[in-house]
Enzyme design. Structure first.
Site, PDB file in Angstrom:
ATOM      1  N   LYS A   7      -3.991   3.497  -3.338  1.00  0.00           N
ATOM      2  CA  LYS A   7      -4.949   3.866  -2.207  1.00  0.00           C
ATOM      3  C   LYS A   7      -4.368   4.964  -1.446  1.00  0.00           C
ATOM      4  CE  LYS A   7      -7.730  -0.249  -0.585  1.00  0.00           C
ATOM      5  NZ  LYS A   7      -8.363   0.100   0.710  1.00  0.00           N
TER       6      LYS A   7
ATOM      7  N   MET B 152      -7.674   9.422   9.614  1.00  0.00           N
ATOM      8  CA  MET B 152      -8.366   9.791   8.370  1.00  0.00           C
ATOM      9  C   MET B 152      -9.182  11.109   8.747  1.00  0.00           C
ATOM     10  SD  MET B 152      -9.457   6.233   6.626  1.00  0.00           S
ATOM     11  CE  MET B 152      -9.988   5.417   8.185  1.00  0.00           C
TER      12      MET B 152
ATOM     13  N   ASP C 212       0.690  -1.072   0.021  1.00  0.00           N
ATOM     14  CA  ASP C 212       0.098   0.079  -0.101  1.00  0.00           C
ATOM     15  C   ASP C 212       0.912   1.271   0.029  1.00  0.00           C
ATOM     16  OD1 ASP C 212      -2.476  -1.184   0.087  1.00  0.00           O
ATOM     17  OD2 ASP C 212      -3.024  -0.811   2.139  1.00  0.00           O
TER      18      ASP C 212
HETATM   19  N1  SAH Z   1      -3.913   0.484   9.237  1.00  0.00           N
HETATM   20  C1  SAH Z   1      -3.353   1.803   9.466  1.00  0.00           C
HETATM   21  C2  SAH Z   1      -4.562   2.727   9.203  1.00  0.00           C
HETATM   22  C3  SAH Z   1      -4.773   2.770   7.828  1.00  0.00           C
HETATM   23  S1  SAH Z   1      -6.076   4.259   7.682  1.00  0.00           S
HETATM   24  C4  SAH Z   1      -2.637   1.844  10.752  1.00  0.00           C
HETATM   25  O1  SAH Z   1      -2.922   0.932  11.748  1.00  0.00           O
HETATM   26  O2  SAH Z   1      -1.910   2.763  11.111  1.00  0.00           O
HETATM   27  C5  SAH Z   1      -4.983   5.549   7.056  1.00  0.00           C
HETATM   28  C6  SAH Z   1      -4.977   6.767   8.046  1.00  0.00           C
HETATM   29  O3  SAH Z   1      -3.958   6.134   9.099  1.00  0.00           O
HETATM   30  C7  SAH Z   1      -4.440   8.118   7.371  1.00  0.00           C
HETATM   31  O4  SAH Z   1      -5.334   8.686   6.972  1.00  0.00           O
HETATM   32  C8  SAH Z   1      -3.775   8.529   8.767  1.00  0.00           C
HETATM   33  O5  SAH Z   1      -4.811   9.016   9.416  1.00  0.00           O
HETATM   34  C9  SAH Z   1      -3.299   7.553   9.571  1.00  0.00           C
HETATM   35  N2  SAH Z   1      -1.701   7.284   9.202  1.00  0.00           N
HETATM   36  C10 SAH Z   1      -1.086   5.991   8.773  1.00  0.00           C
HETATM   37  N3  SAH Z   1       0.048   6.409   8.748  1.00  0.00           N
HETATM   38  C11 SAH Z   1       0.422   7.491   9.142  1.00  0.00           C
HETATM   39  C12 SAH Z   1       1.637   8.192   9.611  1.00  0.00           C
HETATM   40  N4  SAH Z   1       2.762   7.637   9.292  1.00  0.00           N
HETATM   41  N5  SAH Z   1       1.410   9.239  10.294  1.00  0.00           N
HETATM   42  C13 SAH Z   1       0.137   9.867  10.420  1.00  0.00           C
HETATM   43  N6  SAH Z   1      -0.854   9.075  10.442  1.00  0.00           N
HETATM   44  C14 SAH Z   1      -0.902   7.885   9.611  1.00  0.00           C
END
Ligand code: SAH
Length: 514
Positions: free
Chosen positions: A61, A177, A39
């Protein structure tokens, strides 16, 4: 005929961004993958673990941007690869089961009778909090935490998030998000009873060198985020614990945090310098200006190996010289015992250390770790009439052999490896420099300087100076520095002792004093 064996799909959490935060299990699986579907949020640096022959598929995505593949296509892809017998790793940002649609992907696999396994990951909420210096729970402030999605507009009917209950129901709230809906989210929380003065942090690209954090309150954070231009991916952390950042912020406080430093070394050797700089928070831009390759023919060396006993000295002037010399020695069925005749000299400490790894102790180490230094040390010993062998790069400075020959030595230069400049990344480097996004360039040998210059490919020296105007230059030692100044540039950092750890130390000191 027996039915074809099915493959298996491993849903693996890649962690939040820092490639060091993948689990041991996740890395183990990547190293054995035949297909990797990854991803946007999974760190591309993790792909280095994947075997070269494996199929790499970017599933894309990215919120708002057109999806590279729809969720249905991804699901189908996983089923198809597994049915064709492959070991598939589905690499997902953070934890696969936290707002990652991992549940849906696995449901499809289960229904299709495909074998699967799920490996949890460090979710971005805990990483963002930790890397922003915010303990997500704390005895004095909160005993509960809730993870929620801000993807849905909270004012729309039928929202899956019960904002009314959550507003005051959990001590710490972490919203995934939520950047687009930030104004409605904070309004809604206040409307349902959360104190407008509640501290809020927004963390973008948590745990990566691009991390950015802004802090405000429910009342102020919307304006702050708008003014700072923070865009997704980012998390919103709401709660009293945000206050603790003031005291325990550690990640963004590291001396090289946010500094973009070009590392110009060979692929293999870049790692030590990069690891040293990254340890202090630097964002290293790796331009492997030199690629080291073995010689096509070892004619000279092979002949000399037959008569090593006739030599008085063997001089090692680089790490690669040592490495490729021994590879060839071993390939000829010989080993360190063949070297008991001649005395051995090394240009510097690292080279001497590597020699020892191959079972050979250097008899001579110069006071100054350069070719000139080595020549001087040998002249002190008297080299007239002595046979000297120098296994080294195909193209290198001639100062050492020439000085020794001038003093009456019989010098044989045996090329054991060559430097090759790779094509490609030129454009990218040029753009980085044009856009003023490079803080520093590091040089660890004269050939890294000349290769860097040929990559930049400036039309004139004034053009070169323009591009490098704001860039700090670090050179490992006097010879490298001279090559830099000979090309009309200035050297800002040069360690007293010409080693990688010293170079790192000086770079850290440079920024700490600023
Ligand atoms: N499965 C992922 C989340 C996916 S949803 C997890 O466990 O982290 C996608 C959202 O995750 C983004 O819109 C943001 O809000 C957050 N996100 C993912 N990686 C990030 C990062 N390195 N820094 C800040 N927000 C992050």
């Amino acid at each position: 005929m027996s039915k074809k064996r099915n493959g298996k799909v491993y849903l693996v959490g890649a962690g939040p961004g820092d490639p060091g935060l993948i689990t041991v299990r996740g890395k183990f699986l990547l190293q054995r993958a035949e297909v990797v579907v990854y991803d946007y949020l999974a760190s591309p640096k993790l792909l280095k673990y994947v075997p070269k022959e494996a199929e790499l598929i970017y599933a894309g995505k990215k919120g708002g941007v057109k999806h590279t593949h729809t969720q249905e296509e991804i699901n189908q892809m996983l089923v198809d690869w597994a049915e064709s017998g492959k070991m598939v790793v589905r690499l997902k940002g953070g934890d696969p089961f936290i707002f990652g649609r991992g549940g849906e992907e696995v449901e499809v696999l289960a229904k299709s009778g495909i074998d699967f396994e799920v490996v949890p990951g460090v979710t971005s909420a805990t990483a963002a909090a930790t890397y922003a210096g915010i303990p997500i729970t704390h005895r004095e402030y909160t005993a509960s935490v809730a993870f929620l999605t801000g993807h849905e507009d909270p004012t729309k009917p039928g929202s899956n998030v019960d904002w009314e209950k959550l507003a005051t129901g959990a001590g710490t709230l972490v919203v995934y998000m939520g950047i687009k809906n930030l104004p409605v989210i904070v309004t809604n929380l206040m409307k349902h009873g959360r104190d407008p003065k509640t501290p809020v942090a927004v963390v973008r690209w948590a745990s990566t060198p691009e991390q950015r954090t802004v802090v405000g309150t429910l009342e102020t954070i919307t304006d702050i985020v708008r003014e700072s231009g923070i865009k997704p991916p980012a998390l919103i952390i709401v709660g009293e614990v945000v206050k603790l950042r003031e005291t325990i912020d550690w990640f963004e406080k590291r001396p090289l945090f946010g500094k973009r430093i070009v590392v110009t070394r060979t692929r293999e050797q870049a790692s030590e310098l990069m690891a040293g700089l990254e340890e202090h928070g630097a964002n290293c831009l790796e331009y492997s200006t030199i690629k080291i390759e073995p010689m096509d023919s070892y004619e000279v060396l092979d002949e000399e190996l037959e008569r090593l006993d006739e030599y008085h000295w063997i001089l090692f002037t680089s790490l690669n010289g040592v490495k490729y010399f021994f590879e060839r020695l071993y390939a000829k069925g010989m080993d360190a015992r063949s070297m008991k005749g001649p005395a051995i000299a090394a240009v510097g400490k690292a080279t001497a250390d590597l020699l020892l790894d191959y079972g050979v102790r250097a008899d001579l180490l110069p006071a100054v770790f350069t070719g000139e230094g080595l020549a001087e040390a040998l002249l002190d010993q008297g080299v007239e009439g002595r046979n000297v062998l120098i296994p080294r790069a195909e193209k290198a400075r001639e100062i050492l052999p020439e000085t020794l020959r001038g003093a009456g030595a019989q010098v044989t230069v045996a090329p054991v490896y060559k430097n090759v400049s790779p094509e490609g990344k030129r454009e990218q480097l040029r753009q980085e420099l044009e856009s003023g996004k490079v803080d520093m360039v590091t040089f660890t040998s004269s050939s890294t300087v000349s290769n860097f210059l040929s990559m930049v490919d400036a039309d004139s020296s004034s053009e070169l100076r323009r591009l490098m105007h704001e860039v700090t230059i670090a050179a490992i030692g006097p010879i490298t520095a001279k090559t830099v100044t000979d090309n009309g540039l200035h050297v800002d950092i040069q360690p007293e002792s010409h080693t990688i750890p010293e170079l790192v130390h000086e770079i850290v000191a440079f920024y700490s004093n600023k």
